[in-house]
Design a protein around this motif. Sequence first.
Motif, PDB file in Angstrom:
ATOM      1  N   ARG A  82       9.045  -1.761   1.791  1.00  0.00           N
ATOM      2  CA  ARG A  82       8.188  -0.355   2.164  1.00  0.00           C
ATOM      3  C   ARG A  82       7.367  -0.573   3.421  1.00  0.00           C
ATOM      4  O   ARG A  82       7.554   0.504   4.347  1.00  0.00           O
ATOM      5  N   ALA A  83       7.097  -1.606   4.060  1.00  0.00           N
ATOM      6  CA  ALA A  83       6.419  -1.987   5.135  1.00  0.00           C
ATOM      7  C   ALA A  83       7.272  -1.737   6.094  1.00  0.00           C
ATOM      8  O   ALA A  83       6.854  -1.243   7.500  1.00  0.00           O
ATOM      9  N   ARG A  84       8.721  -2.134   6.004  1.00  0.00           N
ATOM     10  CA  ARG A  84       9.506  -2.369   7.163  1.00  0.00           C
ATOM     11  C   ARG A  84      10.886  -1.169   6.739  1.00  0.00           C
ATOM     12  O   ARG A  84      11.858  -2.099   6.216  1.00  0.00           O
ATOM     13  N   PRO A  85      10.887  -0.057   6.613  1.00  0.00           N
ATOM     14  CA  PRO A  85      11.905   0.723   6.076  1.00  0.00           C
ATOM     15  C   PRO A  85      13.338   0.147   6.657  1.00  0.00           C
ATOM     16  O   PRO A  85      13.430   0.072   7.991  1.00  0.00           O
ATOM     17  N   GLY A  86      14.406   0.078   5.857  1.00  0.00           N
ATOM     18  CA  GLY A  86      15.635  -0.232   6.526  1.00  0.00           C
ATOM     19  C   GLY A  86      15.750  -1.841   6.576  1.00  0.00           C
ATOM     20  O   GLY A  86      16.623  -2.377   7.067  1.00  0.00           O
ATOM     21  N   SER A  87      14.710  -2.656   6.222  1.00  0.00           N
ATOM     22  CA  SER A  87      15.035  -4.087   6.442  1.00  0.00           C
ATOM     23  C   SER A  87      15.993  -4.621   5.547  1.00  0.00           C
ATOM     24  O   SER A  87      16.195  -4.357   4.269  1.00  0.00           O
ATOM     25  N   ARG A  88      16.712  -5.640   5.984  1.00  0.00           N
ATOM     26  CA  ARG A  88      17.521  -6.507   5.428  1.00  0.00           C
ATOM     27  C   ARG A  88      16.798  -7.891   4.928  1.00  0.00           C
ATOM     28  O   ARG A  88      15.615  -7.861   5.100  1.00  0.00           O
ATOM     29  N   PRO A  89      17.402  -8.296   3.598  1.00  0.00           N
ATOM     30  CA  PRO A  89      16.814  -9.384   3.083  1.00  0.00           C
ATOM     31  C   PRO A  89      16.193 -10.481   4.131  1.00  0.00           C
ATOM     32  O   PRO A  89      15.085 -11.005   4.087  1.00  0.00           O
ATOM     33  N   ALA A  90      16.917 -10.663   5.335  1.00  0.00           N
ATOM     34  CA  ALA A  90      16.530 -11.532   6.228  1.00  0.00           C
ATOM     35  C   ALA A  90      15.238 -10.986   7.057  1.00  0.00           C
ATOM     36  O   ALA A  90      14.278 -11.788   7.304  1.00  0.00           O
ATOM     37  N   ASP A  91      14.940  -9.659   7.185  1.00  0.00           N
ATOM     38  CA  ASP A  91      14.018  -9.220   7.627  1.00  0.00           C
ATOM     39  C   ASP A  91      12.721  -9.396   6.853  1.00  0.00           C
ATOM     40  O   ASP A  91      11.492  -9.690   7.331  1.00  0.00           O
ATOM     41  N   VAL A  92      12.873  -9.223   5.486  1.00  0.00           N
ATOM     42  CA  VAL A  92      11.897  -9.496   4.536  1.00  0.00           C
ATOM     43  C   VAL A  92      11.273 -10.968   4.702  1.00  0.00           C
ATOM     44  O   VAL A  92      10.256 -11.376   4.652  1.00  0.00           O
ATOM     45  N   LEU A  93      12.297 -12.007   4.693  1.00  0.00           N
ATOM     46  CA  LEU A  93      11.860 -13.413   4.814  1.00  0.00           C
ATOM     47  C   LEU A  93      11.213 -13.476   6.114  1.00  0.00           C
ATOM     48  O   LEU A  93      10.365 -14.383   6.165  1.00  0.00           O
ATOM     49  N   MET A  94      11.527 -13.064   7.326  1.00  0.00           N
ATOM     50  CA  MET A  94      11.033 -13.416   8.314  1.00  0.00           C
ATOM     51  C   MET A  94       9.396 -12.718   8.513  1.00  0.00           C
ATOM     52  O   MET A  94       8.697 -13.305   9.118  1.00  0.00           O
ATOM     53  N   ASP A  95       9.266 -11.750   7.929  1.00  0.00           N
ATOM     54  CA  ASP A  95       7.945 -11.198   7.688  1.00  0.00           C
ATOM     55  C   ASP A  95       7.061 -11.904   6.733  1.00  0.00           C
ATOM     56  O   ASP A  95       5.968 -12.036   7.135  1.00  0.00           O
ATOM     57  N   LEU A  96       7.798 -12.526   5.717  1.00  0.00           N
ATOM     58  CA  LEU A  96       6.835 -13.317   4.940  1.00  0.00           C
ATOM     59  C   LEU A  96       6.662 -14.490   5.659  1.00  0.00           C
ATOM     60  O   LEU A  96       5.426 -14.872   5.633  1.00  0.00           O
ATOM     61  N   ILE A  97       7.597 -15.342   6.297  1.00  0.00           N
ATOM     62  CA  ILE A  97       7.114 -16.549   6.882  1.00  0.00           C
ATOM     63  C   ILE A  97       6.061 -16.326   8.001  1.00  0.00           C
ATOM     64  O   ILE A  97       5.307 -16.956   8.187  1.00  0.00           O
ATOM     65  N   THR A  98       5.988 -14.987   8.800  1.00  0.00           N
ATOM     66  CA  THR A  98       5.013 -14.852   9.716  1.00  0.00           C
ATOM     67  C   THR A  98       3.806 -14.768   9.233  1.00  0.00           C
ATOM     68  O   THR A  98       2.750 -15.185   9.679  1.00  0.00           O
ATOM     69  N   ASP A  99       3.839 -13.917   8.170  1.00  0.00           N
ATOM     70  CA  ASP A  99       2.425 -13.746   7.570  1.00  0.00           C
ATOM     71  C   ASP A  99       1.983 -15.290   6.801  1.00  0.00           C
ATOM     72  O   ASP A  99       0.464 -15.331   7.099  1.00  0.00           O
ATOM     73  N   GLU A 100       2.660 -15.799   6.039  1.00  0.00           N
ATOM     74  CA  GLU A 100       1.927 -16.919   5.600  1.00  0.00           C
ATOM     75  C   GLU A 100       2.018 -18.264   6.556  1.00  0.00           C
ATOM     76  O   GLU A 100       0.781 -19.115   6.359  1.00  0.00           O
ATOM     77  N   LEU A 101       2.528 -18.235   7.437  1.00  0.00           N
ATOM     78  CA  LEU A 101       2.133 -19.181   8.349  1.00  0.00           C
ATOM     79  C   LEU A 101       1.308 -18.999   9.572  1.00  0.00           C
ATOM     80  O   LEU A 101       0.460 -19.730  10.277  1.00  0.00           O
ATOM     81  N   PHE A 102       1.402 -17.737   9.975  1.00  0.00           N
ATOM     82  CA  PHE A 102       0.536 -17.302  11.336  1.00  0.00           C
ATOM     83  C   PHE A 102      -0.536 -16.189  10.822  1.00  0.00           C
ATOM     84  O   PHE A 102      -1.647 -16.448  11.062  1.00  0.00           O
ATOM     85  N   ARG A 103       0.118 -14.927  10.513  1.00  0.00           N
ATOM     86  CA  ARG A 103      -0.870 -14.058  10.332  1.00  0.00           C
ATOM     87  C   ARG A 103      -1.984 -13.971   9.204  1.00  0.00           C
ATOM     88  O   ARG A 103      -3.200 -13.836   9.646  1.00  0.00           O
ATOM     89  N   ILE A 104      -1.772 -14.418   8.186  1.00  0.00           N
ATOM     90  CA  ILE A 104      -2.760 -14.274   7.070  1.00  0.00           C
ATOM     91  C   ILE A 104      -3.730 -15.611   7.421  1.00  0.00           C
ATOM     92  O   ILE A 104      -4.915 -15.464   7.266  1.00  0.00           O
ATOM     93  N   PRO A 105      -3.309 -16.725   7.685  1.00  0.00           N
ATOM     94  CA  PRO A 105      -4.401 -17.790   7.970  1.00  0.00           C
ATOM     95  C   PRO A 105      -5.320 -17.137   9.173  1.00  0.00           C
ATOM     96  O   PRO A 105      -6.494 -17.677   9.172  1.00  0.00           O
ATOM     97  N   ALA A 106      -4.512 -16.736  10.283  1.00  0.00           N
ATOM     98  CA  ALA A 106      -5.443 -16.361  11.347  1.00  0.00           C
ATOM     99  C   ALA A 106      -6.547 -15.106  10.804  1.00  0.00           C
ATOM    100  O   ALA A 106      -7.518 -15.203  11.366  1.00  0.00           O
ATOM    101  N   VAL A 107      -5.993 -14.116  10.072  1.00  0.00           N
ATOM    102  CA  VAL A 107      -6.917 -13.193   9.626  1.00  0.00           C
ATOM    103  C   VAL A 107      -7.983 -13.810   8.517  1.00  0.00           C
ATOM    104  O   VAL A 107      -9.321 -13.324   8.886  1.00  0.00           O
ATOM    105  N   ARG A 108      -7.599 -14.794   7.834  1.00  0.00           N
ATOM    106  CA  ARG A 108      -8.461 -15.392   7.003  1.00  0.00           C
ATOM    107  C   ARG A 108      -9.560 -15.915   7.718  1.00  0.00           C
ATOM    108  O   ARG A 108     -10.661 -15.948   7.272  1.00  0.00           O
TER     109      ARG A 108
END
Length: 515
Positions: A363-389
């Motif tokens: 939903r956050a990235r309309p038209g995303s392939r499975p690979a796009d979902v994976l890359m967004d997940l890795i971005t979040d858990e490794l970089f974005r979420i720890p930085a926000v926290r």
Amino acid sequence: MSHSPAPDNVLVDPPAGSLRGVVEDGLAVFRGVPYAAPPVGDLRWRAARPHPGWSGVRDATADGPSAPQMYREEGDPVLGGHGSPPFGEDCLTLDIWTPAADGARRPVLVWIHGGGFVSGSGSLPCYSGATFARDGDLVVVSINYRIGPLGYLYLGPYGDAPEEGGNHWLTDQLAALRWVKENIASFGGDPDRVTVAGQSGGAVSTAALVGHPQARGLIRRVVLQSPPLGLELPGPDAYLERTAAYLELCGAEDVHGLRALPWQDLIAAGAGLFAQTVQWGYWPTPFLPVIDGITLHHHPAESLLQAEAAGIDVVIGWTREEANFGFALDEGYAAATREQVTARIAQTFGGPSAAGVYEAYERARPGSRPADVLMDLITDELFRIPAVRLAEAMAEAGRPVRAYQFDLPTPAYEGRLGAAHCLELPFVFDNFDQWRHAPFLAGLAPVVRDGLAWTMHRAWIAFVRTGDPNHPDMPAWDPYDTGTRTTMRFDSVVTALGDLAGASRLLFGPGRPSA
């Protein structure tokens, strides 16, 4: 006191010893300056030692060797090749750029390069301090330090100095900061106004330094660019599994056997460890910092919350599609299936939640392939979420912190990279002429590129000078707090937004900065 014996040379007499630098485009530049003893022979896998010094005037007109590392002349498809620097174990050196080696006591910027803990060099032309020194009237220091097995291998019982712990890279960086404290005034710098900035692995280093007892009084403010603070860092027992595997690859039983090998063999064995430790859907990290309780007591994300870090100004940020750097051009990941990615999500969120999390990313990235979902997940858990926290925790503790997200996508590779890891670097340094080798900058419109670089470069300068990144050519960049969650979005139009990472923040929920 300094004087110029010739139009293109400059002499400086810091406490460490006399140095001859060179004048480049109006700046005094000193290269290959040793800040610690060469970590060779019996000093391999020992904490950094003071340099024994030198007599007479030491030539400082050429870079020292870069730390030993894996190297391909052609580079990689994102960053390209940097040319072939000499590599060598006598690598504990730094480079300095200054408008003048005088008594002006300018703010100091110390740069710590990244490279996944296994590559990179502070003396790469793309990390030249010239633009910061010239545009900001700053003294800039860029350091080399031990990386890969020579810097990050934890030996524990296989070593001969267990009281020193591991993290030799960290002892190097502490030695460099002590050197700056003791010597930088001779180069026109203010030892009491030092900003440490780093990117990726260098940002993890920067965070680790902030709360370190030995760094007390050495750092005034920090910039953390894309720190992968979501990495799980092993304790000694967990790390020793890697150590045993590495020793086997080297055909050695302990540190004495390792010291008998040339560094080229040690680096080659590191490639073997890389192959053994890689996991599908995870950023590969064959070598990591170790929380050994001696040199490093806390995860670097938590270091910033220690009492030692109180009063230090912080800028922290990430790129919108960090993980695209390592995964978007990999055909194996491009072919990923929904089932594979859902199984990978389950490793983070648990099986019952995995399908719902996948749909949230869709939903956050309309038209995303499975690979796009994976890359967004890795971005979040490794970089974005720890930085926000981390920003949330700092704000709650009353610590000054500003957050940003770099959003400008590159058109290179049909846009597949998006705003990938490392893409902000040439904008921060505003030195695109030094990045001609980098395929990931292809196709950027010069007017957009140069306008954003002007804004970012001067925000970093303002922060180094004052602790406040605001300047007249950008929107107001307020500190992050848990009410507005102000985050600066660096894109073709620069905008301050509230809770820019809100969707990801809510998806992951509250938690420690490092997880």
